[in-house]
Design a protein around this motif. Structure first.
Motif, PDB file in Angstrom:
ATOM      1  N   GLU A  88       0.827  -1.213   0.000  1.00  0.00           N
ATOM      2  CA  GLU A  88       0.000   0.000   0.000  1.00  0.00           C
ATOM      3  C   GLU A  88       0.860   1.261   0.000  1.00  0.00           C
ATOM      4  O   GLU A  88       0.482   2.278  -0.582  1.00  0.00           O
ATOM      5  CB  GLU A  88      -0.967   0.004   1.198  1.00  0.00           C
ATOM      6  CG  GLU A  88      -0.339   0.264   2.550  1.00  0.00           C
ATOM      7  CD  GLU A  88       0.254  -0.973   3.202  1.00  0.00           C
ATOM      8  OE1 GLU A  88       0.685  -0.886   4.361  1.00  0.00           O
ATOM      9  OE2 GLU A  88       0.279  -2.045   2.549  1.00  0.00           O
ATOM     10  N   GLN A  89       2.037   1.191   0.616  1.00  0.00           N
ATOM     11  CA  GLN A  89       2.947   2.330   0.589  1.00  0.00           C
ATOM     12  C   GLN A  89       3.482   2.558  -0.819  1.00  0.00           C
ATOM     13  O   GLN A  89       3.614   3.695  -1.273  1.00  0.00           O
ATOM     14  CB  GLN A  89       4.108   2.104   1.546  1.00  0.00           C
ATOM     15  CG  GLN A  89       3.740   2.137   3.018  1.00  0.00           C
ATOM     16  CD  GLN A  89       4.951   1.918   3.902  1.00  0.00           C
ATOM     17  OE1 GLN A  89       5.875   1.181   3.549  1.00  0.00           O
ATOM     18  NE2 GLN A  89       4.958   2.558   5.058  1.00  0.00           N
ATOM     19  N   ALA A 187      -3.488  14.418  -3.934  1.00  0.00           N
ATOM     20  CA  ALA A 187      -2.804  13.121  -3.869  1.00  0.00           C
ATOM     21  C   ALA A 187      -3.358  12.275  -2.735  1.00  0.00           C
ATOM     22  O   ALA A 187      -3.582  11.067  -2.894  1.00  0.00           O
ATOM     23  CB  ALA A 187      -1.307  13.329  -3.697  1.00  0.00           C
ATOM     24  N   ALA A 188      -3.584  12.889  -1.576  1.00  0.00           N
ATOM     25  CA  ALA A 188      -4.110  12.144  -0.429  1.00  0.00           C
ATOM     26  C   ALA A 188      -5.492  11.579  -0.738  1.00  0.00           C
ATOM     27  O   ALA A 188      -5.789  10.421  -0.406  1.00  0.00           O
ATOM     28  CB  ALA A 188      -4.163  13.053   0.797  1.00  0.00           C
ATOM     29  N   GLU A 189      -6.344  12.369  -1.387  1.00  0.00           N
ATOM     30  CA  GLU A 189      -7.689  11.893  -1.720  1.00  0.00           C
ATOM     31  C   GLU A 189      -7.633  10.754  -2.731  1.00  0.00           C
ATOM     32  O   GLU A 189      -8.348   9.752  -2.606  1.00  0.00           O
ATOM     33  CB  GLU A 189      -8.535  13.038  -2.261  1.00  0.00           C
ATOM     34  CG  GLU A 189      -9.983  12.679  -2.522  1.00  0.00           C
ATOM     35  CD  GLU A 189     -10.740  12.287  -1.261  1.00  0.00           C
ATOM     36  OE1 GLU A 189     -11.676  11.481  -1.363  1.00  0.00           O
ATOM     37  OE2 GLU A 189     -10.383  12.776  -0.153  1.00  0.00           O
ATOM     38  N   ARG A 192      -6.490   7.611  -0.858  1.00  0.00           N
ATOM     39  CA  ARG A 192      -7.540   7.016  -0.022  1.00  0.00           C
ATOM     40  C   ARG A 192      -8.555   6.258  -0.870  1.00  0.00           C
ATOM     41  O   ARG A 192      -8.946   5.134  -0.541  1.00  0.00           O
ATOM     42  CB  ARG A 192      -8.233   8.110   0.806  1.00  0.00           C
ATOM     43  CG  ARG A 192      -7.378   8.670   1.935  1.00  0.00           C
ATOM     44  CD  ARG A 192      -8.178   9.557   2.863  1.00  0.00           C
ATOM     45  NE  ARG A 192      -8.605  10.799   2.226  1.00  0.00           N
ATOM     46  CZ  ARG A 192      -7.922  11.943   2.287  1.00  0.00           C
ATOM     47  NH1 ARG A 192      -6.780  12.009   2.965  1.00  0.00           N
ATOM     48  NH2 ARG A 192      -8.375  13.029   1.684  1.00  0.00           N
ATOM     49  N   THR A 193      -8.971   6.862  -1.973  1.00  0.00           N
ATOM     50  CA  THR A 193      -9.953   6.218  -2.838  1.00  0.00           C
ATOM     51  C   THR A 193      -9.407   4.924  -3.420  1.00  0.00           C
ATOM     52  O   THR A 193     -10.081   3.879  -3.418  1.00  0.00           O
ATOM     53  CB  THR A 193     -10.364   7.173  -3.974  1.00  0.00           C
ATOM     54  OG1 THR A 193     -10.924   8.358  -3.412  1.00  0.00           O
ATOM     55  CG2 THR A 193     -11.379   6.527  -4.893  1.00  0.00           C
ATOM     56  N   LEU A 194      -8.184   4.974  -3.931  1.00  0.00           N
ATOM     57  CA  LEU A 194      -7.595   3.809  -4.577  1.00  0.00           C
ATOM     58  C   LEU A 194      -7.338   2.683  -3.578  1.00  0.00           C
ATOM     59  O   LEU A 194      -7.698   1.524  -3.816  1.00  0.00           O
ATOM     60  CB  LEU A 194      -6.296   4.208  -5.278  1.00  0.00           C
ATOM     61  CG  LEU A 194      -5.513   3.080  -5.963  1.00  0.00           C
ATOM     62  CD1 LEU A 194      -6.351   2.439  -7.058  1.00  0.00           C
ATOM     63  CD2 LEU A 194      -4.208   3.627  -6.557  1.00  0.00           C
ATOM     64  N   LEU A 195      -6.726   3.012  -2.450  1.00  0.00           N
ATOM     65  CA  LEU A 195      -6.363   1.974  -1.486  1.00  0.00           C
ATOM     66  C   LEU A 195      -7.587   1.345  -0.833  1.00  0.00           C
ATOM     67  O   LEU A 195      -7.608   0.140  -0.564  1.00  0.00           O
ATOM     68  CB  LEU A 195      -5.420   2.551  -0.425  1.00  0.00           C
ATOM     69  CG  LEU A 195      -4.043   2.985  -0.944  1.00  0.00           C
ATOM     70  CD1 LEU A 195      -3.224   3.607   0.183  1.00  0.00           C
ATOM     71  CD2 LEU A 195      -3.290   1.801  -1.559  1.00  0.00           C
ATOM     72  N   VAL A 200      -7.515  -2.279   1.388  1.00  0.00           N
ATOM     73  CA  VAL A 200      -6.518  -2.030   2.432  1.00  0.00           C
ATOM     74  C   VAL A 200      -7.213  -1.556   3.705  1.00  0.00           C
ATOM     75  O   VAL A 200      -8.188  -0.789   3.645  1.00  0.00           O
ATOM     76  CB  VAL A 200      -5.490  -0.980   1.952  1.00  0.00           C
ATOM     77  CG1 VAL A 200      -4.476  -0.656   3.048  1.00  0.00           C
ATOM     78  CG2 VAL A 200      -4.783  -1.482   0.695  1.00  0.00           C
ATOM     79  N   GLY A 201      -6.722  -1.993   4.867  1.00  0.00           N
ATOM     80  CA  GLY A 201      -7.283  -1.560   6.130  1.00  0.00           C
ATOM     81  C   GLY A 201      -7.193  -0.060   6.321  1.00  0.00           C
ATOM     82  O   GLY A 201      -6.245   0.588   5.843  1.00  0.00           O
ATOM     83  N   GLU A 202      -8.154   0.494   7.048  1.00  0.00           N
ATOM     84  CA  GLU A 202      -8.269   1.953   7.136  1.00  0.00           C
ATOM     85  C   GLU A 202      -7.047   2.605   7.754  1.00  0.00           C
ATOM     86  O   GLU A 202      -6.610   3.672   7.306  1.00  0.00           O
ATOM     87  CB  GLU A 202      -9.534   2.334   7.915  1.00  0.00           C
ATOM     88  CG  GLU A 202      -9.859   3.820   7.874  1.00  0.00           C
ATOM     89  CD  GLU A 202     -10.202   4.341   6.486  1.00  0.00           C
ATOM     90  OE1 GLU A 202     -10.295   5.565   6.318  1.00  0.00           O
ATOM     91  OE2 GLU A 202     -10.385   3.509   5.556  1.00  0.00           O
ATOM     92  N   ASP A 203      -6.483   2.016   8.795  1.00  0.00           N
ATOM     93  CA  ASP A 203      -5.296   2.623   9.415  1.00  0.00           C
ATOM     94  C   ASP A 203      -4.146   2.722   8.414  1.00  0.00           C
ATOM     95  O   ASP A 203      -3.452   3.745   8.339  1.00  0.00           O
ATOM     96  CB  ASP A 203      -4.855   1.823  10.636  1.00  0.00           C
ATOM     97  CG  ASP A 203      -5.797   1.990  11.814  1.00  0.00           C
ATOM     98  OD1 ASP A 203      -6.633   2.924  11.785  1.00  0.00           O
ATOM     99  OD2 ASP A 203      -5.703   1.183  12.762  1.00  0.00           O
ATOM    100  N   ALA A 204      -3.942   1.655   7.651  1.00  0.00           N
ATOM    101  CA  ALA A 204      -2.874   1.652   6.652  1.00  0.00           C
ATOM    102  C   ALA A 204      -3.176   2.634   5.529  1.00  0.00           C
ATOM    103  O   ALA A 204      -2.267   3.287   4.996  1.00  0.00           O
ATOM    104  CB  ALA A 204      -2.679   0.245   6.091  1.00  0.00           C
ATOM    105  N   VAL A 205      -4.456   2.747   5.152  1.00  0.00           N
ATOM    106  CA  VAL A 205      -4.855   3.714   4.126  1.00  0.00           C
ATOM    107  C   VAL A 205      -4.491   5.124   4.561  1.00  0.00           C
ATOM    108  O   VAL A 205      -3.865   5.895   3.814  1.00  0.00           O
ATOM    109  CB  VAL A 205      -6.372   3.618   3.851  1.00  0.00           C
ATOM    110  CG1 VAL A 205      -6.838   4.825   3.029  1.00  0.00           C
ATOM    111  CG2 VAL A 205      -6.710   2.335   3.124  1.00  0.00           C
ATOM    112  N   LEU A 206      -4.899   5.486   5.767  1.00  0.00           N
ATOM    113  CA  LEU A 206      -4.674   6.856   6.238  1.00  0.00           C
ATOM    114  C   LEU A 206      -3.188   7.161   6.380  1.00  0.00           C
ATOM    115  O   LEU A 206      -2.738   8.271   6.077  1.00  0.00           O
ATOM    116  CB  LEU A 206      -5.399   7.062   7.564  1.00  0.00           C
ATOM    117  CG  LEU A 206      -6.934   6.961   7.496  1.00  0.00           C
ATOM    118  CD1 LEU A 206      -7.545   7.154   8.883  1.00  0.00           C
ATOM    119  CD2 LEU A 206      -7.510   7.971   6.521  1.00  0.00           C
ATOM    120  N   ALA A 207      -2.411   6.186   6.823  1.00  0.00           N
ATOM    121  CA  ALA A 207      -0.972   6.408   6.969  1.00  0.00           C
ATOM    122  C   ALA A 207      -0.301   6.603   5.619  1.00  0.00           C
ATOM    123  O   ALA A 207       0.553   7.484   5.444  1.00  0.00           O
ATOM    124  CB  ALA A 207      -0.337   5.229   7.715  1.00  0.00           C
TER     125      ALA A 207
END
Length: 227
Positions: A88-89, A187-189, A192-195, A200-207
Motif C-alpha cells: 500500500e505504501q 494526492a491524499a484523496e 484514499r480512494t484507490l487503497l 486495504v485496512g483503514e489505518d494503513a490507508v490513512l498512513a
C-alpha cells in the motif's frame, strides 16, 4: 527548475536545452500539432536552421521530451520501491509522485500526458514507449504482489493500473495548482480512494495517504527537482 531535465551524461546548458525547454512548453500549452520550429525560433531569436541542426525533426524533439521524462520517472520509481516495502505504501508513492509532477514539472508533465497517445504508433517513439511500458509493469507487479500477500483483494492488476494512471494522466485537463485544493491534498484523496478500493485496512490507508506522512516525505525527497 529548467524543464525538461537534462539527460544523464549530457552537458547542461547551451542552446540545445533552451530549444527543447521552449518546445516542451509550446507542446504543453498548444499541443504537438500546433507547436512548430518557427515559433520556437522566433521566441529564442534564432533561425529554424539552428533547431534543425540540433534535432532534425519535430518528431525527434518530441521523442526526446518523452524519453527524458520517462527516464527520470523510472529512476525515481526504482528508488521508491527500494525504500518502501509495504504494497500500500508503494502504490501510494506512485500516486503521490504522479500528482507532484503536475506542480513540480508542469511543462514536461503536460507535454508528456497530452501527447502520450503518439507513443502507440508514431515512428521513432519505440524507446519512450518501452520506458512507459516498463513503468506500467512496475505498478502492475506491485498490485500483484499485494494481492499475493493478502493486502489487496483479488482483482485484475492490469485494469487497476489503468484506473490509477487514468486519474493521474488526465489531471492536466482540470487541475489548477493555485486552485481550491493543493496538490498534496489531491494526492491524499486519490490515495484514499484507490487503497480503499483495493481492500486495504483503514489505518494503513490513512498512513499511506497522509500528505505529511512517511510515504509523502519519501516521495518529496526522491522526486525533488534537480538543480
Amino acid at each position: 527548475m529548467t524543464e525538461p531535465v537534462v539527460a544523464p551524461g549530457r552537458a547542461r546548458g547551451g542552446r540545445r536545452d533552451e530549444i527543447l525547454a521552449t518546445f516542451t512548453r509550446h507542446v504543453a500549452e498548444r499541443g504537438y500539432d500546433r507547436a512548430n520550429f518557427g515559433d520556437v525560433a522566433n521566441e529564442l531569436g534564432m533561425s529554424k536552421g539552428t533547431i534543425v541542426h540540433h534535432f532534425g525533426t519535430k518528431d525527434r524533439m518530441l521523442a526526446e521530451v518523452q524519453e527524458r521524462y520517462m527516464r527520470r520517472r523510472l529512476e525515481e520509481a526504482h528508488v521508491l520501491l527500494a525504500r518502501l516495502t509495504a504494497p500500500e505504501q508503494r502504490i501510494a508513492a506512485f500516486v503521490h509522485a504522479g500528482v507532484r509532477y503536475s506542480t513540480e514539472e508542469p511543462a514536461t508533465t503536460v507535454a508528456f500526458q497530452r501527447e502520450v497517445v503518439r507513443l502507440t504508433d508514431v515512428p521513432g517513439m519505440a524507446t519512450a514507449r518501452a520506458q512507459r511500458d516498463a513503468y506500467r509493469d512496475l505498478v502492475v507487479a506491485v498490485l500483484r504482489d499485494g494481492e499475493a500477500d493478502g493486502v489487496f483483494v483479488p482483482g485484475d492488476a492490469r485494469l487497476r493500473s489503468l484506473q490509477m494512471f487514468g486519474s493521474l494522466h488526465w489531471m492536466w485537463t482540470w487541475f489548477d495548482p493555485a486552485g481550491r485544493l493543493p496538490a498534496a491534498d489531491v494526492a491524499a484523496e486519490f490515495c484514499r480512494t484507490l487503497l480503499r478500493g483495493l481492500g486495504v485496512g483503514e489505518d494503513a490507508v490513512l498512513a499511506a495517504a497522509d500528505p505529511d506522512g512517511p510515504v509523502a516525505r519519501c516521495v518529496a525527497e526522491v522526486c525533488a527537482p534537480r538543480t
